[in-house]
Motif scaffolding. Structure first.
Motif, mmCIF file in Angstrom:
data_model
loop_
_atom_site.group_PDB
_atom_site.id
_atom_site.type_symbol
_atom_site.label_atom_id
_atom_site.label_comp_id
_atom_site.label_asym_id
_atom_site.label_seq_id
_atom_site.Cartn_x
_atom_site.Cartn_y
_atom_site.Cartn_z
ATOM 1 N N ASP A 16 2.088 3.361 -2.882
ATOM 2 C CA ASP A 16 1.513 2.356 -3.784
ATOM 3 C C ASP A 16 2.378 1.092 -3.845
ATOM 4 O O ASP A 16 2.607 0.526 -4.924
ATOM 5 C CB ASP A 16 1.405 2.981 -5.187
ATOM 6 N N VAL A 17 2.841 0.646 -2.678
ATOM 7 C CA VAL A 17 3.737 -0.510 -2.651
ATOM 8 C C VAL A 17 2.906 -1.795 -2.785
ATOM 9 O O VAL A 17 1.957 -2.008 -2.020
ATOM 10 C CB VAL A 17 4.552 -0.525 -1.332
ATOM 11 N N ALA A 18 3.262 -2.626 -3.770
ATOM 12 C CA ALA A 18 2.567 -3.911 -3.945
ATOM 13 C C ALA A 18 3.055 -4.878 -2.863
ATOM 14 O O ALA A 18 4.260 -5.052 -2.673
ATOM 15 C CB ALA A 18 2.870 -4.480 -5.330
ATOM 16 N N LEU A 19 2.115 -5.489 -2.160
ATOM 17 C CA LEU A 19 2.455 -6.289 -0.981
ATOM 18 C C LEU A 19 1.822 -7.661 -1.031
ATOM 19 O O LEU A 19 0.830 -7.886 -1.742
ATOM 20 C CB LEU A 19 1.955 -5.564 0.279
ATOM 21 N N SER A 20 2.348 -8.575 -0.222
ATOM 22 C CA SER A 20 1.710 -9.873 -0.016
ATOM 23 C C SER A 20 0.351 -9.670 0.658
ATOM 24 O O SER A 20 0.092 -8.604 1.240
ATOM 25 C CB SER A 20 2.586 -10.727 0.902
ATOM 26 N N ASP A 21 -0.473 -10.681 0.630
ATOM 27 C CA ASP A 21 -1.801 -10.565 1.252
ATOM 28 C C ASP A 21 -1.681 -10.264 2.750
ATOM 29 O O ASP A 21 -2.440 -9.458 3.299
ATOM 30 C CB ASP A 21 -2.596 -11.874 1.070
ATOM 31 N N ILE A 22 -0.716 -10.927 3.401
ATOM 32 C CA ILE A 22 -0.565 -10.719 4.854
ATOM 33 C C ILE A 22 -0.199 -9.264 5.136
ATOM 34 O O ILE A 22 -0.777 -8.612 6.008
ATOM 35 C CB ILE A 22 0.516 -11.672 5.420
ATOM 36 N N ALA A 23 0.766 -8.754 4.390
ATOM 37 C CA ALA A 23 1.212 -7.372 4.620
ATOM 38 C C ALA A 23 0.122 -6.375 4.246
ATOM 39 O O ALA A 23 -0.096 -5.377 4.943
ATOM 40 C CB ALA A 23 2.485 -7.098 3.828
ATOM 41 N N GLN A 24 -0.585 -6.641 3.152
ATOM 42 C CA GLN A 24 -1.652 -5.736 2.727
ATOM 43 C C GLN A 24 -2.763 -5.662 3.780
ATOM 44 O O GLN A 24 -3.268 -4.582 4.104
ATOM 45 C CB GLN A 24 -2.215 -6.196 1.377
ATOM 46 N N PHE A 25 -3.111 -6.817 4.347
ATOM 47 C CA PHE A 25 -4.120 -6.850 5.415
ATOM 48 C C PHE A 25 -3.661 -5.995 6.590
ATOM 49 O O PHE A 25 -4.443 -5.212 7.165
ATOM 50 C CB PHE A 25 -4.348 -8.296 5.879
ATOM 51 N N TYR A 26 -2.384 -6.132 6.935
ATOM 52 C CA TYR A 26 -1.867 -5.394 8.091
ATOM 53 C C TYR A 26 -1.850 -3.881 7.818
ATOM 54 O O TYR A 26 -2.191 -3.079 8.689
ATOM 55 C CB TYR A 26 -0.477 -5.926 8.446
ATOM 56 N N VAL A 27 -1.472 -3.491 6.597
ATOM 57 C CA VAL A 27 -1.513 -2.064 6.236
ATOM 58 C C VAL A 27 -2.947 -1.549 6.344
ATOM 59 O O VAL A 27 -3.216 -0.482 6.918
ATOM 60 C CB VAL A 27 -0.958 -1.843 4.813
ATOM 61 N N GLU A 28 -3.894 -2.308 5.825
ATOM 62 C CA GLU A 28 -5.292 -1.862 5.861
ATOM 63 C C GLU A 28 -5.812 -1.778 7.300
ATOM 64 O O GLU A 28 -6.657 -0.942 7.626
ATOM 65 C CB GLU A 28 -6.158 -2.787 5.004
ATOM 66 N N THR A 29 -5.287 -2.654 8.161
ATOM 67 C CA THR A 29 -5.670 -2.582 9.575
ATOM 68 C C THR A 29 -5.254 -1.233 10.155
ATOM 69 O O THR A 29 -6.021 -0.587 10.880
ATOM 70 C CB THR A 29 -5.019 -3.755 10.349
ATOM 71 N N HIS A 30 -4.056 -0.782 9.837
ATOM 72 C CA HIS A 30 -3.627 0.545 10.295
ATOM 73 C C HIS A 30 -4.488 1.645 9.683
ATOM 74 O O HIS A 30 -4.928 2.560 10.379
ATOM 75 C CB HIS A 30 -2.162 0.792 9.913
ATOM 76 N N LEU A 31 -4.719 1.576 8.368
ATOM 77 C CA LEU A 31 -5.455 2.662 7.704
ATOM 78 C C LEU A 31 -6.864 2.809 8.265
ATOM 79 O O LEU A 31 -7.420 3.906 8.284
ATOM 80 C CB LEU A 31 -5.532 2.418 6.188
ATOM 81 N N SER A 32 -7.442 1.695 8.733
ATOM 82 C CA SER A 32 -8.812 1.732 9.275
ATOM 83 C C SER A 32 -8.842 2.048 10.759
ATOM 84 O O SER A 32 -9.919 2.238 11.326
ATOM 85 C CB SER A 32 -9.500 0.368 9.095
ATOM 86 N N ASP A 33 -7.697 2.032 11.393
ATOM 87 C CA ASP A 33 -7.655 2.212 12.837
ATOM 88 C C ASP A 33 -8.147 3.618 13.208
ATOM 89 O O ASP A 33 -7.660 4.613 12.670
ATOM 90 C CB ASP A 33 -6.193 2.026 13.296
ATOM 91 N N PRO A 34 -9.104 3.737 14.126
ATOM 92 C CA PRO A 34 -9.644 5.067 14.464
ATOM 93 C C PRO A 34 -8.582 6.052 14.942
ATOM 94 O O PRO A 34 -8.663 7.243 14.653
ATOM 95 C CB PRO A 34 -10.652 4.772 15.581
ATOM 96 N N TRP A 35 -7.560 5.585 15.660
ATOM 97 C CA TRP A 35 -6.541 6.523 16.159
ATOM 98 C C TRP A 35 -5.676 7.015 14.995
ATOM 99 O O TRP A 35 -5.336 8.184 14.932
ATOM 100 C CB TRP A 35 -5.670 5.852 17.224
ATOM 101 N N PHE A 36 -5.326 6.115 14.075
ATOM 102 C CA PHE A 36 -4.555 6.533 12.892
ATOM 103 C C PHE A 36 -5.367 7.544 12.089
ATOM 104 O O PHE A 36 -4.848 8.561 11.624
ATOM 105 C CB PHE A 36 -4.202 5.316 12.032
ATOM 106 N N ARG A 37 -6.651 7.281 11.939
ATOM 107 C CA ARG A 37 -7.503 8.184 11.150
ATOM 108 C C ARG A 37 -7.648 9.544 11.829
ATOM 109 O O ARG A 37 -7.701 10.579 11.168
ATOM 110 C CB ARG A 37 -8.855 7.534 10.905
ATOM 111 N N GLU A 38 -7.735 9.514 13.156
ATOM 112 C CA GLU A 38 -7.817 10.780 13.907
ATOM 113 C C GLU A 38 -6.550 11.607 13.669
ATOM 114 O O GLU A 38 -6.612 12.822 13.435
ATOM 115 C CB GLU A 38 -7.977 10.455 15.397
ATOM 116 N N TRP A 39 -5.392 10.942 13.724
ATOM 117 C CA TRP A 39 -4.127 11.645 13.476
ATOM 118 C C TRP A 39 -4.097 12.202 12.046
ATOM 119 O O TRP A 39 -3.738 13.347 11.816
ATOM 120 C CB TRP A 39 -2.961 10.686 13.711
#
Ligand SMILES: N[C@@H](CCC(=O)N[C@@H](CS)C(=O)NCC(=O)O)C(=O)O
Length: 228
Positions: free
Chosen positions: A178-201
């Protein structure tokens, strides 16, 4: 013969996630050998591939054992230079290598205070000053890369590369603690969370292996903040 990939528990082994993502990006299916954190010490389960003592490790088709995720990344890039593990442009690749190397050797406070645990997300987590320092530094280097390459794609260098593989477990930690992040960092975290390979893992992390008490931390929990 193909590659053999030795990895730890999907839910908890942050370095193993990196090793696995390398092969996903290459579209090579290695023979996966699972090291069970619940069963015995990691080194005791790797006696078949001396001198490896940690996961991930890989055995190449010709039998060479490589036991460090960054060494694996660089060796696989050398073997498959056109696969896009690193970009072909030297300036972009140089930045990527600096990002991956800093991740590989740094952020020890974040890593010890917030171990990756893909089965749980916490909220209202009290973080030490040292961990807050690591988080601020990560936000700085992510913003540096994103400001240069955001017009070329959602990843640090625009397109997905070893730099993103290096930081995938950090994104998971930021989400899980639950780390509060800048918009740029939050976008990048969400990019990972939505990534199909990350989700598969992560899906394998939810269904394979024991829930390890060692990784449980007495904070309040919340639902996982990304898609299943
Ligand atoms: N620098 C190594 C670190 C690997 C590492 O520490 N892996 C952990 C699991 S996530 C491990 O095997 N720990 C077992 C131990 O230290 O005994 C890499 O990048 O592969």
């Amino acid at each position: 013969m193909t590659y053999e990939l030795f990895i730890g528990d999907y839910a908890y082994s942050s370095w193993s996630l990196r090793g696995w993502l390398l092969f996903r990006k290459l579209d090579i299916a290695p023979t996966v050998q699972l090291v069970d954190f619940h069963k015995a010490e990691v080194a005791e389960q790797l006696t078949d591939i001396v001198p490896a003592r940690t996961v991930p490790a890989m055995r190449t088709p010709e039998g060479t054992v490589i036991w460090d995720s960054l060494a694996m990344a660089e060796e696989l890039h050398s073997r498959y230079p056109d696969a896009g593990l690193w970009p072909s442009d030297p300036a972009t690749r140089g930045l990527g290598r600096a990002l991956a190397a800093e991740m590989h050797s740094g952020y020890s406070a974040l890593r010890s205070e917030c171990p990756m645990n893909l089965r749980t997300a916490y909220r209202d987590v009290p973080l030490s000053d040292a961990t807050r320092g690591d988080i601020a530094r990560i936000e700085t280097v992510w913003a540096h890369a994103r400001n240069l390459y955001s017009d070329q794609g959602p990843w640090l260098l625009g397109e997905y590369s070893i730099a993103d593989i290096a930081f995938a477990p950090v994104a998971a930690r930021f989400a899980g603690y639950d780390v509060a992040l800048s918009d740029i960092a939050q976008f990048y975290v969400e990019t990972h969370l939505s990534d199909p390979w990350f989700r598969e893992w992560r899906e394998m992390g939810l269904s394979i292996g024991e829930t390890l008490a060692h990784y449980a931390i007495p904070f309040d929990t919340k639902p996982w903040p990304g898609p299943a």
